[in-house]
Design a protein around this motif. Structure first.
Motif, PDB file in Angstrom:
ATOM      1  N   GLN A 142       0.898  -1.240  -0.147  1.00  0.00           N
ATOM      2  CA  GLN A 142       0.029   0.043  -0.069  1.00  0.00           C
ATOM      3  C   GLN A 142       0.751   1.152   0.175  1.00  0.00           C
ATOM      4  N   TRP A 143       0.520   2.241  -0.916  1.00  0.00           N
ATOM      5  CA  TRP A 143       1.175   3.328  -0.802  1.00  0.00           C
ATOM      6  C   TRP A 143       0.537   4.570   0.144  1.00  0.00           C
ATOM      7  N   PHE A 144       1.287   5.114   1.123  1.00  0.00           N
ATOM      8  CA  PHE A 144       0.670   6.062   2.059  1.00  0.00           C
ATOM      9  C   PHE A 144       1.260   7.551   2.055  1.00  0.00           C
ATOM     10  N   ASP A 145       0.308   8.541   2.026  1.00  0.00           N
ATOM     11  CA  ASP A 145       0.847   9.795   2.070  1.00  0.00           C
ATOM     12  C   ASP A 145       1.327  10.266   3.461  1.00  0.00           C
ATOM     13  N   ALA A 146       2.788  10.454   3.782  1.00  0.00           N
ATOM     14  CA  ALA A 146       3.365  10.659   4.971  1.00  0.00           C
ATOM     15  C   ALA A 146       2.780  12.091   5.568  1.00  0.00           C
ATOM     16  N   ARG A 147       2.093  12.765   4.791  1.00  0.00           N
ATOM     17  CA  ARG A 147       1.807  14.070   5.503  1.00  0.00           C
ATOM     18  C   ARG A 147       0.486  13.636   6.211  1.00  0.00           C
ATOM     19  N   LYS A 148      -0.124  12.755   6.318  1.00  0.00           N
ATOM     20  CA  LYS A 148      -1.180  12.069   6.876  1.00  0.00           C
ATOM     21  C   LYS A 148      -0.668  12.199   8.276  1.00  0.00           C
ATOM     22  N   VAL A 149       0.644  11.883   8.519  1.00  0.00           N
ATOM     23  CA  VAL A 149       0.993  11.338   9.677  1.00  0.00           C
ATOM     24  C   VAL A 149       2.101  12.352  10.370  1.00  0.00           C
ATOM     25  N   ILE A 150       2.771  12.785   9.466  1.00  0.00           N
ATOM     26  CA  ILE A 150       4.042  13.567   9.792  1.00  0.00           C
ATOM     27  C   ILE A 150       3.543  14.965  10.117  1.00  0.00           C
ATOM     28  N   ARG A 151       3.113  15.311  11.251  1.00  0.00           N
ATOM     29  CA  ARG A 151       2.630  16.748  11.609  1.00  0.00           C
ATOM     30  C   ARG A 151       3.624  17.656  12.087  1.00  0.00           C
ATOM     31  N   THR A 152       3.868  18.671  11.407  1.00  0.00           N
ATOM     32  CA  THR A 152       4.881  19.517  11.900  1.00  0.00           C
ATOM     33  C   THR A 152       4.515  20.993  12.387  1.00  0.00           C
ATOM     34  N   ASP A 153       5.346  21.775  12.684  1.00  0.00           N
ATOM     35  CA  ASP A 153       5.119  23.328  12.736  1.00  0.00           C
ATOM     36  C   ASP A 153       5.085  23.717  11.208  1.00  0.00           C
ATOM     37  N   ASP A 154       5.061  25.023  11.226  1.00  0.00           N
ATOM     38  CA  ASP A 154       5.054  25.776   9.695  1.00  0.00           C
ATOM     39  C   ASP A 154       6.480  26.382   9.612  1.00  0.00           C
ATOM     40  N   THR A 155       7.565  25.874  10.025  1.00  0.00           N
ATOM     41  CA  THR A 155       8.754  26.311   9.804  1.00  0.00           C
ATOM     42  C   THR A 155       9.260  25.747   8.382  1.00  0.00           C
ATOM     43  N   PHE A 156       8.663  26.409   7.214  1.00  0.00           N
ATOM     44  CA  PHE A 156       8.902  25.751   5.996  1.00  0.00           C
ATOM     45  C   PHE A 156      10.531  25.516   5.769  1.00  0.00           C
ATOM     46  N   GLY A 157      10.938  24.381   5.240  1.00  0.00           N
ATOM     47  CA  GLY A 157      12.355  24.277   4.914  1.00  0.00           C
ATOM     48  C   GLY A 157      13.080  23.610   5.674  1.00  0.00           C
ATOM     49  N   CYS A 158      12.461  23.705   7.133  1.00  0.00           N
ATOM     50  CA  CYS A 158      13.224  23.036   8.414  1.00  0.00           C
ATOM     51  C   CYS A 158      12.134  22.668   9.473  1.00  0.00           C
ATOM     52  N   ALA A 159      11.101  22.039   9.236  1.00  0.00           N
ATOM     53  CA  ALA A 159       9.864  22.216   9.975  1.00  0.00           C
ATOM     54  C   ALA A 159      10.232  21.383  11.398  1.00  0.00           C
ATOM     55  N   ALA A 160       9.592  21.453  12.513  1.00  0.00           N
ATOM     56  CA  ALA A 160       9.905  20.731  13.862  1.00  0.00           C
ATOM     57  C   ALA A 160       8.661  19.965  13.619  1.00  0.00           C
ATOM     58  N   PRO A 161       8.877  18.645  14.088  1.00  0.00           N
ATOM     59  CA  PRO A 161       7.879  17.410  13.974  1.00  0.00           C
ATOM     60  C   PRO A 161       7.272  17.815  15.444  1.00  0.00           C
ATOM     61  N   GLU A 162       5.827  17.434  15.525  1.00  0.00           N
ATOM     62  CA  GLU A 162       5.093  17.339  16.630  1.00  0.00           C
ATOM     63  C   GLU A 162       4.850  15.995  16.984  1.00  0.00           C
ATOM     64  N   ILE A 163       5.740  15.363  18.041  1.00  0.00           N
ATOM     65  CA  ILE A 163       5.911  14.250  18.525  1.00  0.00           C
ATOM     66  C   ILE A 163       4.630  13.351  18.771  1.00  0.00           C
ATOM     67  N   HIS A 164       3.802  14.226  19.643  1.00  0.00           N
ATOM     68  CA  HIS A 164       2.431  13.746  20.317  1.00  0.00           C
ATOM     69  C   HIS A 164       1.414  13.537  19.157  1.00  0.00           C
ATOM     70  N   THR A 165       1.433  14.460  18.345  1.00  0.00           N
ATOM     71  CA  THR A 165       0.199  14.154  17.315  1.00  0.00           C
ATOM     72  C   THR A 165       0.617  13.172  16.219  1.00  0.00           C
ATOM     73  N   ILE A 166       2.003  13.137  15.961  1.00  0.00           N
ATOM     74  CA  ILE A 166       2.734  12.022  15.246  1.00  0.00           C
ATOM     75  C   ILE A 166       2.106  10.655  15.679  1.00  0.00           C
ATOM     76  N   ALA A 167       2.418  10.645  16.757  1.00  0.00           N
ATOM     77  CA  ALA A 167       2.243   9.314  17.598  1.00  0.00           C
ATOM     78  C   ALA A 167       0.769   8.809  17.430  1.00  0.00           C
ATOM     79  N   GLU A 168      -0.288   9.845  17.853  1.00  0.00           N
ATOM     80  CA  GLU A 168      -1.692   9.758  17.430  1.00  0.00           C
ATOM     81  C   GLU A 168      -2.082   9.298  16.277  1.00  0.00           C
ATOM     82  N   LEU A 169      -1.469  10.075  15.078  1.00  0.00           N
ATOM     83  CA  LEU A 169      -1.987   9.820  13.783  1.00  0.00           C
ATOM     84  C   LEU A 169      -1.574   8.591  13.497  1.00  0.00           C
ATOM     85  N   ALA A 170      -0.122   8.208  13.689  1.00  0.00           N
ATOM     86  CA  ALA A 170       0.431   6.970  13.208  1.00  0.00           C
ATOM     87  C   ALA A 170      -0.531   5.875  13.704  1.00  0.00           C
TER      88      ALA A 170
END
Ligand code: ADP
Ligand code: ASP
Ligand code: MG
Length: 453
Positions: A142-170
């Motif tokens: 299955q192909w999966f769009d990583a953007r559905k899980v890898i939630r970050t802040d909006d620092t484009f080009g070097c965004a910081a991941p939001e660990i807890h949200t990523i865990a929930e979404l994953a």
């Protein structure tokens, strides 16, 4: 309540490992050799991200077209080797149309957000093609769009991941798919809360792999690249470099932060948090072995590796109004914090402070940290000097603080070089110093010969 899941391995393949059809086939064989590999994280095919970054710079129409043609050729070289190229060919063509459209937009409105949107197409294309390569082996994929899980802040080009949200979404969106099939997703890209595409900075796919491993409590992360492990230094700079079979998290983190491109600097943060071992090996020579990065290693020698970080800028600030040092430093750090300047290495004296601005890393490739607004504000408190054309050399090891002869051993044969800022003491795993960029490689060779051969 924590559930017990079957332990999975997350396998990440870098640009050269998905560069063309043959490389993708070798990588597919590696994936299928281990049933525990349930999630595959991919970079864009080698060279594609660079082309897309150039396209995001607002190029003149004919140059733009040349680059898009080069991109199309790279993709079709892979598509043409597939048994059923039609449907995927159309899908890739649609993505190339998007790229064209965004590259034309960049002529009038260049931005880091647009750059991220554009470069994300590289990972989208490689992951779609890799799914086809696996399906040809009759594997349920299955192909999966990583953007559905890898939630970050909006620092484009070097965004910081939001660990807890990523865990929930994953858990919600990715785990059920992994239970059903082998899942292929993209490294490097994420999305902010508003759904806009972001990126984790150049080389960020390694980081995606470890973030997803953390979120899914994986047993191991395998990073497949073009070298059979982590070496005593970049083998492209010092051919005598040797593989290090096991490294501690602390040593490998220090190497990555100090410029060893083999791992994105943040890769080991999630691995450390969840104690997940990281293996690094070569997808072209999977049998050649590799390096295992884990919590403990057996009594390693004191000096372990050298790293080089290019394109460094030294910012020197000297107090001009006679303030006491503690107030001057407080003002300067407050300004840097207001302007969101990520502090790297710093040295401080009574009336001045020197800090390194690292221009590498951000996807758009611009040293956006040193804005006019920042410099104006700093100038109101201090005399500002900027020195460019520098490189950071780092010696990585263990218990360096207790090594009495280290400075003699390191600097004795560098006496012809103008050594700039030296940092040692805060970390017992690294001694770092700046050199003029043009003599950094020869210094690396000398140090490697003296300390590591
Ligand atoms: P990928 O595309 O697979 O992520 P990278 O180009 O990002 O690969 O990283 C692999 C490269 O890292 C190697 O080809 C090598 O030149 C470089 N490198 C830098 N330092 C080291 C090191 N200490 N050990 C191994 N490789 C290193
Ligand atoms: N494709 C991205 C880059 O070239 C991310 C990666 O390869 O890790 O930087
Ligand atoms: Mg990389």
């Amino acid at each position: 309540m924590t559930r017990n899941y079957p332990q999975i391995i997350v396998a990440k393949f870098g640009g050269t490992s998905v560069a063309d059809f043959d490389a993708m086939s070798r990588s597919a064989t590696i994936v299928l050799a281990d049933k525990a590999v349930r999630l595959v994280v991919l970079s864009a095919s080698a060279g594609v991200t660079n082309l897309l970054v150039e396209l995001s710079g607002g190029l003149e129409s004919s140059v733009r077209q040349d680059k898009i043609d080069t991109l199309r050729t790279l993709q079709y070289n892979i598509i043409s080797r597939l048994k059923q190229p039609e449907a995927i060919g159309q899908e890739i063509e649609r993505l190339i149309d998007n790229i064209s459209h965004l590259a034309a937009m960049a002529v009038d409105s260049r931005s880091a957000a647009l750059c991220d949107e554009l470069v994300s197409h590289g990972e989208m294309m490689s992951s779609l093609l890799f799914v086809e390569v696996l399906r040809e082996r009759e594997v349920e994929t299955q192909w999966f769009d990583a953007r559905k899980v890898i939630r970050t802040d909006d620092t484009f080009g070097c965004a910081a991941p939001e660990i807890h949200t990523i865990a929930e979404l994953a858990e919600k969106r990715l785990r059920p798919r992994i239970d059903q099939a082998l899942v292929v997703t993209q490294g490097f890209i994420g999305s902010d809360a508003a759904g806009q595409t972001t990126t984790l900075g150049r080389g960020g796919s390694d980081y995606t792999a470890s973030l997803l491993a953390e979120a899914l409590q994986a047993a191991r992360v395998d990073i497949w690249t073009d070298v059979a492990g982590i070496y005593t230094t970049d083998p492209r700079i010092v051919p005598q470099a040797k593989r290090i079979d096991t490294l501690s998290f602390a040593e490998a983190s220090e190497m990555a932060v100090c410029g060893a491109k083999v791992l994105h600097p943040a890769t080991l943060l999630p691995a450390v948090r969840k104690n997940i071992p990281v293996f690094v090996g070569s997808s072209a020579q999977p049998r050649a072995g590799g390096t295992l990065v884990c919590r403990d290693t057996q009594e390693p020698p004191r000096y372990r590796a050298l790293a080089l970080r290019r394109q460094q800028t030294l910012l020197k600030l000297t107090c001009v109004n006679g303030q006491p040092a503690h107030r001057f430093l407080a003002e300067i750090f407050a300004i840097l914090s207001r302007h969101d300047v990520a502090l790297d290495l710093v040295t401080i004296s009574e009336s001045s402070i020197a800090l390194i601005l690292n221009a590498t890393g951000s996807t758009s490739g611009q040293a956006e940290t040193m804005t006019t607004a920042l410099l104006t504000e700093l100038s109101s408190y201090s005399h500002v000097e900027i020195e460019t054309g520098l490189a950071l050399v780092s010696l990585i090891g263990n218990a360096l603080a207790q090594a009495p002869a280290m400075c003699k051993e390191v600097f004795a044969d560098l006496d012809t070089h103008a050594v700039r800022m030296i940092c040692h003491g805060a970390s017992s795993h690294a001694l770092c110093f700046l050199l003029p960029a043009e003599c950094a490689e020869s210094a690396m060779k000398t140090l490697h010969r003296n300390l590591l051969e």
